[in-house]
Design an enzyme around this catalytic site. Sequence first.
Site, PDB file in Angstrom:
ATOM      1  CG  HIS A  26      -0.186  -0.028   2.524  1.00  0.00           C
ATOM      2  ND1 HIS A  26       0.388   1.092   3.097  1.00  0.00           N
ATOM      3  CD2 HIS A  26       0.087  -1.057   3.368  1.00  0.00           C
ATOM      4  CE1 HIS A  26       0.973   0.765   4.228  1.00  0.00           C
ATOM      5  NE2 HIS A  26       0.812  -0.540   4.420  1.00  0.00           N
ATOM      6  CD  GLU A  34       0.707  -4.959   8.537  1.00  0.00           C
ATOM      7  OE1 GLU A  34       1.239  -6.067   8.318  1.00  0.00           O
ATOM      8  OE2 GLU A  34       1.228  -3.865   8.258  1.00  0.00           O
TER       9      GLU A  34
END
Length: 316
Positions: A17, A106
Amino acid sequence: MSPDNKLLPKRIILVRHGESEGNLDTAAYTTTPDHKIQLTDSGLLQAQEAGARLHALISSNPSSPEWRVYFYVSPYDRTRSTLREIGRSFSRRRVIGVREECRIREQDFGNFQVKERMRATKKVRERFGRFFYRFPEGESAADVFDRVSSFLESLWRDIDMNRLHINPSHELNFVIVSHGLTSRVFLMKWFKWSVEQFEGLNNPGNSEIRVMELGQGGDYSLAIHHTEEELATWGLSPEMIADQKWRANAHKGEWKEDCKWYFGDFFDHMADSDKECETEATEDREEEEEEEGKRVNLLTSSEYSNEPELYNGQCC
């Protein structure tokens, strides 16, 4: 479709990201849940630039004009926003699908993160080992490894069943928009890297792209698109880089015997196979000679026992 005829994606591309509020200031994690952390303005721009790079890469082969993309994305806000910006570089007909995939999220660091406590916790992690240390109320990298392994099994089932490849004439590319540690664990699982090798890897930068490309022999390699220098900056050892170069031309299913983490790390005390064979051959020869000697002795004894006894030079 039989496994022998399955159509493999040309590339599997990992994208981290863009810059997030948490990357800019870790204090954001103390008041905002990790999955709700947003991209910064810089992160949005990084994601747009990543989209342009992806499009240029995927469309670079003039012999394959009919290419398509399938996206997988972590459910976190920052990865979803990254994908949204990446998508600006692609027309609708080029994208055959998008799947939000929880297993590539994550690493869970444990709900709200108190800054001072997290700093102390990360110091303990360095002492304990980055792969096995489990954050209080959170996950270890080993936990992430388990769910990424499950995701890969699903990915391979989709490939085996040809669920994603709508048209066999289309060159398919998988793009996985995820997180730094998750991407490293993905590569660890795919290339069968050891825990020690994983702990030597560096985290990718924001919106950095890592490309696994299909080689001529049917195996995937990082060394087709990336240079040796790039791989070294990622933390790959010379042995790992050599393995990637081998994979670029290896035929799928071949076994690379000289990869030290496949054998030598565990059995380096063993005798060399050639010397072992020579020793065994010598022992076999000695056994054969001993058996031959026994047979000769038996034959000699038999001959003597069958001779007539003589008394005064005459047969009795």
